[in-house]
Design a protein around this motif. Structure first.
Motif, PDB file in Angstrom:
ATOM      1  N   LEU A   1       0.793  -1.228   0.000  1.00 31.75           N
ATOM      2  CA  LEU A   1       0.000   0.000   0.000  1.00 31.75           C
ATOM      3  C   LEU A   1       0.830   1.285   0.000  1.00 31.75           C
ATOM      4  CD1 LEU A   1      -2.829  -1.090   2.469  1.00 31.75           C
ATOM      5  CD2 LEU A   1      -2.750  -1.291  -0.016  1.00 31.75           C
ATOM      6  N   THR A   2       2.135   1.182   0.004  1.00 31.57           N
ATOM      7  CA  THR A   2       3.037   2.340   0.030  1.00 31.57           C
ATOM      8  C   THR A   2       2.503   3.470   0.913  1.00 31.57           C
ATOM      9  OG1 THR A   2       2.126   3.230  -2.038  1.00 31.57           O
ATOM     10  CG2 THR A   2       4.082   1.837  -2.218  1.00 31.57           C
ATOM     11  N   PRO A   3       2.294   3.189   2.192  1.00 24.76           N
ATOM     12  CA  PRO A   3       1.695   4.189   3.077  1.00 24.76           C
ATOM     13  C   PRO A   3       2.619   5.356   3.376  1.00 24.76           C
ATOM     14  CG  PRO A   3       2.391   2.282   4.330  1.00 24.76           C
ATOM     15  CD  PRO A   3       2.613   1.949   2.893  1.00 24.76           C
ATOM     16  N   SER A   4       1.995   6.500   3.636  1.00 20.98           N
ATOM     17  CA  SER A   4       2.754   7.663   4.086  1.00 20.98           C
ATOM     18  C   SER A   4       2.866   7.647   5.617  1.00 20.98           C
ATOM     19  CB  SER A   4       2.074   8.949   3.615  1.00 20.98           C
ATOM     20  OG  SER A   4       0.722   8.976   4.030  1.00 20.98           O
ATOM     21  N   THR A   5       1.949   6.972   6.267  1.00 11.93           N
ATOM     22  CA  THR A   5       1.971   6.759   7.710  1.00 11.93           C
ATOM     23  C   THR A   5       1.526   5.331   7.963  1.00 11.93           C
ATOM     24  OG1 THR A   5       1.350   9.058   8.119  1.00 11.93           O
ATOM     25  CG2 THR A   5       1.020   7.518   9.932  1.00 11.93           C
ATOM     26  N   LEU A   6       2.230   4.635   8.856  1.00  9.67           N
ATOM     27  CA  LEU A   6       1.859   3.247   9.152  1.00  9.67           C
ATOM     28  C   LEU A   6       2.328   2.869  10.542  1.00  9.67           C
ATOM     29  CD1 LEU A   6       0.747   0.472   8.370  1.00  9.67           C
ATOM     30  CD2 LEU A   6       2.967   0.005   7.277  1.00  9.67           C
ATOM     31  N   GLU A   7       1.410   2.309  11.295  1.00 14.93           N
ATOM     32  CA  GLU A   7       1.719   1.783  12.618  1.00 14.93           C
ATOM     33  C   GLU A   7       0.891   0.516  12.803  1.00 14.93           C
ATOM     34  OE1 GLU A   7       1.981   3.574  17.139  1.00 14.93           O
ATOM     35  OE2 GLU A   7       0.599   4.493  15.732  1.00 14.93           O
TER      36      GLU A   7
END
Length: 89
Positions: free
Chosen positions: A19-25
């Motif tokens: 998903l090529t996230p800009s934010t991920l936790e």
């Protein structure tokens, strides 16, 4: 000695790749669900929270955004992840 990444880290890596996230936790919240349905008694690996922002979510309804997350994590769900809380940021 090589150690296997935690399940949370493996899930993080799968989401990052798909998903090529800009934010991920990815948080393992299993310990807070001890004794609940789906808990495995170890306090790890059954209940997770994903906080994520991705450019792939732009223009998508919430259901479609969540489906992208579920699709990226299907192998983990099939492997015993019981609960997944998704927060799209």
């Amino acid at each position: 000695m090589t150690t296997t990444p935690s399940l949370a880290q493996q899930m993080h890596d799968a989401l990052a790749q798909r998903l090529t996230p800009s934010t991920l936790e990815v948080l393992d919240e299993s310990a807070a669900h001890a004794g609940h349905v789906g808990a495995n008694g170890t306090g790890f690996g059954t209940h997770f929270r994903v906080r994520i922002a991705s450019p792939l979510f732009t223009g998508q309804r919430r259901v479609a955004q969540h489906r992208l997350v579920y699709d990226a994590l299907q192998e983990f769900i099939d492997g015993g992840v019981h609960a997944l809380a998704i927060e799209v940021l």
